[in-house]
Design a protein around this motif. Structure first.
Motif, PDB file in Angstrom:
ATOM      1  N   VAL A 158       5.508   4.326   0.411  1.00 28.17           N
ATOM      2  CA  VAL A 158       4.905   2.699  -0.455  1.00 28.17           C
ATOM      3  C   VAL A 158       3.836   1.716  -0.405  1.00 28.17           C
ATOM      4  N   ASP A 159       3.451   2.265   1.262  1.00 31.69           N
ATOM      5  CA  ASP A 159       2.638   1.090   1.364  1.00 31.69           C
ATOM      6  C   ASP A 159       1.587   1.385   0.557  1.00 31.69           C
ATOM      7  N   ILE A 160       1.408   2.591   0.587  1.00 30.03           N
ATOM      8  CA  ILE A 160       0.078   2.981   0.424  1.00 30.03           C
ATOM      9  C   ILE A 160      -0.715   2.854  -1.238  1.00 30.03           C
ATOM     10  N   ASN A 161       0.739   3.933  -1.517  1.00 29.45           N
ATOM     11  CA  ASN A 161       0.535   3.425  -3.043  1.00 29.45           C
ATOM     12  C   ASN A 161       0.700   1.884  -3.693  1.00 29.45           C
ATOM     13  N   GLU A 162       0.864   1.054  -3.431  1.00 32.17           N
ATOM     14  CA  GLU A 162       0.960  -0.862  -3.568  1.00 32.17           C
ATOM     15  C   GLU A 162      -0.256  -1.076  -2.929  1.00 32.17           C
ATOM     16  N   ALA A 163      -0.824  -0.992  -1.779  1.00 29.00           N
ATOM     17  CA  ALA A 163      -2.663  -1.303  -1.434  1.00 29.00           C
ATOM     18  C   ALA A 163      -3.155  -1.288  -2.691  1.00 29.00           C
ATOM     19  N   PHE A 164      -3.110  -0.121  -3.288  1.00 21.96           N
ATOM     20  CA  PHE A 164      -3.740   0.718  -4.580  1.00 21.96           C
ATOM     21  C   PHE A 164      -3.335  -0.289  -5.830  1.00 21.96           C
TER      22      PHE A 164
END
Length: 412
Positions: free
Chosen positions: A312-318
């Motif tokens: 979730v974090d990686i996707n939202e950072a992107f």
């Protein structure tokens, strides 16, 4: 987009900060940017005209995926505070001269409170001088203390690492308490906001009792009450585990780590360097109760553990990186991208933009209602807020048993 884009990073890194860089790069290229530059070591490096053409380093889709999984700040970071415009107009003229030379249409800066202060000052100068460059901030901080956004990219992965490490420390402690009581103090990042320390409570699950006590910096720390609480727990169990924020303070305003003279310096923004809280408390308890004690300072592991990053974090950072480019391309400036929680079940977040003047230098603290009455733990409402942010994972690209990162040979 008709011109070029430049992106930089500032402040402490996170496990997913580079995913935002990947989002900026991919979206800028997709929207027609001629070049996407990366400033080396943030605005401080930019002032020395240190920058690279990211297309020389991100050459294909695999590089993008590696960058999303690479910890620390790929472009290098800084802690540099721009002066007020009236204090040093020359520095702004220099910055804008470099922007003109590079034909920059959009300036994207990834960071926390102090980084948003940079976006605010640069966008204000552009408005005053009639410059058409757009300035957009991308939220980043493991501390989760940025105003207006539901949460910040970087927090979910740090929370996941803290909860996992807490479970493992508890398991280890239980194995070593056969003959003597033991107290373990976990020191977790958090100067004024206890979002990270509160995440230790996620360790409480079917297979783990979780930490016994949690202390956040939002409330005054009472040393005598703490010792009394530890004494009561040691009468009931062999191993006691406590999570404390590095920034907890006693009633007179001193940090607990200052009680043992643990603060030696300040950073360029005037923040005291915090360390030694757990060591002080562990030593005090060993002397008071004659028990074993152990101080564990998670330190930079909290923000660099990309092998345990949340999907979730990686996707939202992107996502927020891409949203910043989109906002600039559509004419927005002097704004920060935020995450708005649309739904808890199923969890969904959308992006929006907010005026950076309402974000910079404003800290979001854990609400009192999310801390129990005694001030020794967080509530279920707090955990309901955090749980969606730690879900899923991205498998690292493994080479010879170790995760591969995107790297460069330049001495940046």
């Amino acid at each position: 987009m008709k011109g070029n884009v430049i992106v930089g990073q500032s402040g402490g890194p996170t496990a997913v900060i580079n995913s935002s860089i990947a989002g900026v790069y991919r979206t800028a290229i997709d929207r027609g940017a001629k070049k996407v530059y990366g400033m080396l070591h943030g605005i401080q490096g930019f002032l020395d005209e240190k920058y690279v053409d990211l297309s020389d380093h991100i050459r294909n889709d695999l590089d993008v995926e590696l960058l999303k999984r690479t910890p620390s700040a790929y472009l290098g970071s800084c802690r540099f505070k721009l002066p007020e415009i009236h204090e040093d107009r020359d520095i702004y003229e220099k910055i804008f001269g470099i922007l003109d030379k590079l034909e920059i249409e959009a300036f994207i800066y990834v960071g926390g409170n102090d980084s948003m202060d940079t976006i605010k000052k640069l966008s204000d100068y552009a408005i005053v001088t009639g410059h058409d460059c757009k300035f957009v901030g991308v939220p980043k901080t493991v501390d989760n203390d940025l105003a207006l956004t539901d949460h910040t990219p970087g927090y979910g992965s740090a929370a996941k690492y803290i909860a996992t490490s807490t479970k493992e420390v508890i398991r280890d402690g239980l194995a070593l308490t056969y003959d003597k009581e033991q107290v373990i103090i976990l020191e977790i990042m958090g100067r004024n906001a206890g979002w990270l320390t509160g995440a230790a409570a996620l360790a409480r699950s079917e297979d783990c009792d979780g930490p016994d006590l949690i202390y956040l910096p939002e409330l005054t720390f009472d040393v005598d009450k703490f010792k009394k609480k530890i004494g009561e727990l040691l009468e009931k169990k062999k191993c006691v585990v406590v999570a404390v924020s590095e920034g907890i303070k006693v009633a007179d305003g001193r940090y607990v780590c200052e009680l043992s003279e643990g603060i030696n310096s300040v950073d360029p923004f005037g923040h005291k360097q915090l360390t030694g809280t757990a060591s002080y408390l562990a030593g005090m308890l060993a002397a008071e109760f004659g028990c074993k004690s152990r101080a564990i300072e998670l330190s930079t592991l909290q923000r660099s553990a990309s092998h345990l990053a949340s999907r979730v974090d990686i996707n939202e950072a992107f996502q927020v990186g891409g949203a910043a480019v989109k906002a600039a391309d559509e004419g927005e400036t002097g704004v920060m991208v935020i995450l708005e929680r649309v739904s808890d079940d199923p969890y969904q977040c959308a992006t929006a933009v907010k005026n950076v003047h309402k974000v910079s230098n404003v800290e979001k603290l854990v609400a009192r209602k999310w801390i129990n009455k005694e001030g020794t733990y967080v509530t279920e409402e707090f955990l309901d807020y955090v749980r969606p942010l730690i879900q899923g994972d991205y498998s690292p690209v493994m080479v010879e048993g170790l995760p591969r990162h995107l790297y460069h040979n330049n001495k940046w």
